[in-house]
Each structure stands twice: as structure tokens, then as C-alpha cells.
Design a protein around this motif. Sequence first.
Motif, mmCIF file in Angstrom:
data_model
loop_
_atom_site.group_PDB
_atom_site.id
_atom_site.type_symbol
_atom_site.label_atom_id
_atom_site.label_comp_id
_atom_site.label_asym_id
_atom_site.label_seq_id
_atom_site.Cartn_x
_atom_site.Cartn_y
_atom_site.Cartn_z
ATOM 1 N N ILE A 1 -9.909 -5.310 5.486
ATOM 2 C CA ILE A 1 -10.309 -6.081 4.310
ATOM 3 C C ILE A 1 -12.069 -6.568 4.610
ATOM 4 C CG2 ILE A 1 -10.207 -8.639 3.651
ATOM 5 C CD1 ILE A 1 -7.737 -7.352 3.356
ATOM 6 N N ASP A 2 -12.674 -6.045 3.828
ATOM 7 C CA ASP A 2 -13.896 -6.136 3.753
ATOM 8 C C ASP A 2 -14.526 -5.374 4.874
ATOM 9 O OD1 ASP A 2 -13.997 -8.035 1.618
ATOM 10 O OD2 ASP A 2 -13.896 -9.416 3.092
ATOM 11 N N THR A 3 -14.129 -4.074 5.166
ATOM 12 C CA THR A 3 -14.183 -3.247 6.378
ATOM 13 C C THR A 3 -13.851 -3.413 7.684
ATOM 14 O OG1 THR A 3 -16.487 -4.099 6.913
ATOM 15 C CG2 THR A 3 -16.250 -2.198 4.989
ATOM 16 N N VAL A 4 -13.089 -4.567 7.768
ATOM 17 C CA VAL A 4 -12.626 -5.232 9.171
ATOM 18 C C VAL A 4 -11.075 -4.680 9.107
ATOM 19 C CG1 VAL A 4 -12.196 -7.100 10.618
ATOM 20 C CG2 VAL A 4 -14.488 -7.024 9.205
ATOM 21 N N PRO A 5 -10.818 -3.691 10.248
ATOM 22 C CA PRO A 5 -9.170 -3.742 10.545
ATOM 23 C C PRO A 5 -8.662 -5.117 10.488
ATOM 24 C CG PRO A 5 -10.625 -2.134 11.618
ATOM 25 C CD PRO A 5 -11.575 -3.487 11.019
ATOM 26 N N ILE A 6 -7.540 -5.061 10.005
ATOM 27 C CA ILE A 6 -6.499 -6.114 10.051
ATOM 28 C C ILE A 6 -5.386 -5.888 11.413
ATOM 29 C CG2 ILE A 6 -5.069 -7.690 8.910
ATOM 30 C CD1 ILE A 6 -7.785 -7.895 7.910
ATOM 31 N N ILE B 1 -0.700 6.293 11.872
ATOM 32 C CA ILE B 1 -0.317 4.929 11.955
ATOM 33 C C ILE B 1 -1.068 4.286 10.756
ATOM 34 C CG2 ILE B 1 -0.345 2.838 13.352
ATOM 35 C CD1 ILE B 1 -0.481 4.817 15.831
ATOM 36 N N PRO B 2 -0.132 3.720 9.910
ATOM 37 C CA PRO B 2 -0.779 2.604 8.759
ATOM 38 C C PRO B 2 -1.462 1.627 9.250
ATOM 39 C CG PRO B 2 1.728 2.756 8.731
ATOM 40 C CD PRO B 2 1.310 3.779 10.019
ATOM 41 N N SER B 3 -2.659 1.371 8.373
ATOM 42 C CA SER B 3 -3.297 0.292 8.808
ATOM 43 C C SER B 3 -4.105 -0.140 7.460
ATOM 44 C CB SER B 3 -4.287 0.344 9.879
ATOM 45 O OG SER B 3 -5.349 1.328 9.684
ATOM 46 N N VAL C 1 0.666 -1.075 -0.137
ATOM 47 C CA VAL C 1 -0.102 0.015 0.033
ATOM 48 C C VAL C 1 1.058 1.317 0.064
ATOM 49 C CG1 VAL C 1 -1.723 1.239 1.206
ATOM 50 C CG2 VAL C 1 -1.747 -1.035 1.359
ATOM 51 N N ILE C 2 0.440 2.311 -0.795
ATOM 52 C CA ILE C 2 1.421 3.432 -0.680
ATOM 53 C C ILE C 2 0.270 4.638 -0.583
ATOM 54 C CG2 ILE C 2 2.546 5.200 -2.292
ATOM 55 C CD1 ILE C 2 3.433 2.721 -4.135
ATOM 56 N N TRP C 3 0.593 5.467 0.461
ATOM 57 C CA TRP C 3 0.029 6.573 0.881
ATOM 58 C C TRP C 3 0.563 7.742 0.179
ATOM 59 C CZ3 TRP C 3 0.517 2.489 4.198
ATOM 60 C CH2 TRP C 3 -0.701 2.098 4.712
ATOM 61 N N THR C 4 -0.098 8.799 -0.337
ATOM 62 C CA THR C 4 0.493 10.100 -0.913
ATOM 63 C C THR C 4 -0.205 11.250 0.023
ATOM 64 O OG1 THR C 4 0.743 9.127 -3.140
ATOM 65 C CG2 THR C 4 0.725 11.304 -3.023
ATOM 66 N N THR D 1 -12.634 -7.085 -0.502
ATOM 67 C CA THR D 1 -12.216 -5.359 -0.753
ATOM 68 C C THR D 1 -11.328 -5.212 0.125
ATOM 69 O OG1 THR D 1 -14.733 -4.985 -1.237
ATOM 70 C CG2 THR D 1 -13.139 -3.177 -0.639
ATOM 71 N N ILE D 2 -10.167 -4.365 -0.411
ATOM 72 C CA ILE D 2 -8.878 -3.948 0.548
ATOM 73 C C ILE D 2 -9.102 -2.412 0.441
ATOM 74 C CG2 ILE D 2 -6.486 -3.951 0.736
ATOM 75 C CD1 ILE D 2 -6.568 -6.917 -0.816
ATOM 76 N N CYS D 3 -8.745 -1.876 1.849
ATOM 77 C CA CYS D 3 -8.853 -0.413 1.761
ATOM 78 C C CYS D 3 -7.705 -0.082 2.802
ATOM 79 C CB CYS D 3 -10.094 -0.001 2.229
ATOM 80 S SG CYS D 3 -10.198 1.863 2.441
ATOM 81 N N PRO D 4 -6.767 0.976 2.236
ATOM 82 C CA PRO D 4 -5.736 1.437 3.197
ATOM 83 C C PRO D 4 -6.525 2.443 4.063
ATOM 84 C CG PRO D 4 -5.594 2.200 1.113
ATOM 85 C CD PRO D 4 -6.597 1.322 0.937
#
Length: 67
Positions: free
Chosen positions: A24-29, A19-21, A6-9, A61-64
Motif C-alpha cells: 500500500i503506497d509502496t509499503v509492504p503490508i 509468497i503472495p504479498s 488480488v489475483i495473480w496470473t 495505491t494498492i499493488c500486488p
Amino acid sequence: TVTVDVIWTNTGGTSGSFIPSIKIDTVPIVVSPPLTLVTIGPSLTASQQFVITGLTTGTHTICPDPN
């Protein structure tokens, strides 16, 4: 096992910290060890690699976070 890069800009005009996180499917990993605070300046990027295990077969669904 899935590896996600994952890249944040930072598109703002000042430095930002988070703090990066990832979700997956709206559930924090939860990752171990916990990730640390990242600060990125204006127009710069930060990247993080996540290794995710235990996913069920199918489409996810993967969401940074922050996105």
C-alpha cells in the motif's frame, strides 16, 4: 478496514512460485499469520484476500507483489 482481493496470473510457459504479498503506497503490508509459498502452473491463476486496517482517509495505491 479494507478487504482487497488480488489475483495473480502466470503468463509464462512454466510453473512459478512466490509468497503472495501486497503493498500500500509502496509499503509492504505485514499479515499474520504469514502467507505461505504459492506455486501456479502456466496460464493458471492464484488469488489471495487481504484485510487491511489502520489506513488513513484518502486515496491509496494498492499493488500486488509480485506484480
